[in-house]
Design a protein around this motif. Sequence first.
Motif, PDB file in Angstrom:
ATOM      1  N   ASP A 190       1.132   4.180  -2.825  1.00  0.00           N
ATOM      2  CA  ASP A 190       0.909   5.597  -2.495  1.00  0.00           C
ATOM      3  C   ASP A 190       2.069   6.480  -2.940  1.00  0.00           C
ATOM      4  O   ASP A 190       1.866   7.559  -3.489  1.00  0.00           O
ATOM      5  CB  ASP A 190       0.746   5.786  -0.979  1.00  0.00           C
ATOM      6  N   ARG A 236       6.824  13.554   0.015  1.00  0.00           N
ATOM      7  CA  ARG A 236       6.439  13.328   1.414  1.00  0.00           C
ATOM      8  C   ARG A 236       7.594  12.713   2.195  1.00  0.00           C
ATOM      9  O   ARG A 236       7.925  13.157   3.293  1.00  0.00           O
ATOM     10  CB  ARG A 236       5.189  12.449   1.502  1.00  0.00           C
ATOM     11  N   TYR A 268       8.333   2.162   6.076  1.00  0.00           N
ATOM     12  CA  TYR A 268       6.954   2.320   5.618  1.00  0.00           C
ATOM     13  C   TYR A 268       6.024   2.416   6.816  1.00  0.00           C
ATOM     14  O   TYR A 268       6.192   1.691   7.791  1.00  0.00           O
ATOM     15  CB  TYR A 268       6.523   1.141   4.734  1.00  0.00           C
ATOM     16  N   ASP A 281       0.825  -1.213   0.000  1.00  0.00           N
ATOM     17  CA  ASP A 281       0.000   0.000   0.000  1.00  0.00           C
ATOM     18  C   ASP A 281       0.858   1.260   0.000  1.00  0.00           C
ATOM     19  O   ASP A 281       0.583   2.213  -0.732  1.00  0.00           O
ATOM     20  CB  ASP A 281      -0.939   0.015   1.205  1.00  0.00           C
ATOM     21  N   GLY A 282       1.894   1.267   0.840  1.00  0.00           N
ATOM     22  CA  GLY A 282       2.783   2.426   0.905  1.00  0.00           C
ATOM     23  C   GLY A 282       3.537   2.642  -0.387  1.00  0.00           C
ATOM     24  O   GLY A 282       3.732   3.782  -0.829  1.00  0.00           O
ATOM     25  N   ARG A 333       0.255   7.424   9.977  1.00  0.00           N
ATOM     26  CA  ARG A 333       0.920   8.621   9.441  1.00  0.00           C
ATOM     27  C   ARG A 333       0.511   9.849  10.249  1.00  0.00           C
ATOM     28  O   ARG A 333      -0.645  10.028  10.600  1.00  0.00           O
ATOM     29  CB  ARG A 333       0.579   8.805   7.969  1.00  0.00           C
ATOM     30  N   ALA A 367       1.799   2.566   7.734  1.00  0.00           N
ATOM     31  CA  ALA A 367       0.421   2.410   7.275  1.00  0.00           C
ATOM     32  C   ALA A 367      -0.309   3.740   7.394  1.00  0.00           C
ATOM     33  O   ALA A 367      -0.008   4.550   8.276  1.00  0.00           O
ATOM     34  CB  ALA A 367      -0.289   1.337   8.100  1.00  0.00           C
ATOM     35  N   ALA A 368      -1.293   3.957   6.540  1.00  0.00           N
ATOM     36  CA  ALA A 368      -2.030   5.217   6.537  1.00  0.00           C
ATOM     37  C   ALA A 368      -2.537   5.614   7.934  1.00  0.00           C
ATOM     38  O   ALA A 368      -2.390   6.778   8.315  1.00  0.00           O
ATOM     39  CB  ALA A 368      -3.179   5.156   5.533  1.00  0.00           C
ATOM     40  N   PRO A 369      -3.078   4.691   8.748  1.00  0.00           N
ATOM     41  CA  PRO A 369      -3.557   5.108  10.082  1.00  0.00           C
ATOM     42  C   PRO A 369      -2.445   5.584  11.021  1.00  0.00           C
ATOM     43  O   PRO A 369      -2.725   6.279  11.992  1.00  0.00           O
ATOM     44  CB  PRO A 369      -4.211   3.837  10.649  1.00  0.00           C
TER      45      PRO A 369
END
Length: 168
Positions: free
Chosen positions: A35, A129, A89, A31-32, A95, A91-93
């Motif tokens: 992204d 980022r 890396y 996922d990362g 960040r 995970a989105a939660p």
Amino acid sequence: MTREETKGSGRITIRDAKDSDIPTLAQIWFDGWQDAHAEILPSGLARHRTLESFAERLVHALKSVRVADSANGLLGFSMVKDDELYQLYVAAPGRGAGVAASLNADALSRIKEQGFQLAWLACAIGNARAARFYQKSGWNRTGTMISELETPEGIFHLEVWRYEIQLS
């Protein structure tokens, strides 16, 4: 070795990765990667960066992987190779919650414990980022280099930004 930190409203534990972590870590990596890299890296490399390829790479490198664990599950990981912060890396939660900073600090500590005074990493050109995070964390961009990335078809050469940080 386990390190615990409280970030925001929760506790993050940085610990060695386990075999049972691989499926979740592979998903975080996939996922990362999607992204951060899918839009900026050549399709010739992207087609090799599958969920299965990340899981396989984790199996082979598991001894060098540390994870950020929380009550809500795994939030990220780092991987070191000698004096290199090879992968990081989140995970989105996780960040924006200090997870990356905790993993970075842990990785630098591990590199320093191996006797290195300088650490380095490769960052995809255009990954703004990540570049902002590394610069905010004290890393210095020293130029570009050619990274040799393993794929099933052989070595893929990719120009990347090189960052370094003094550990002493």
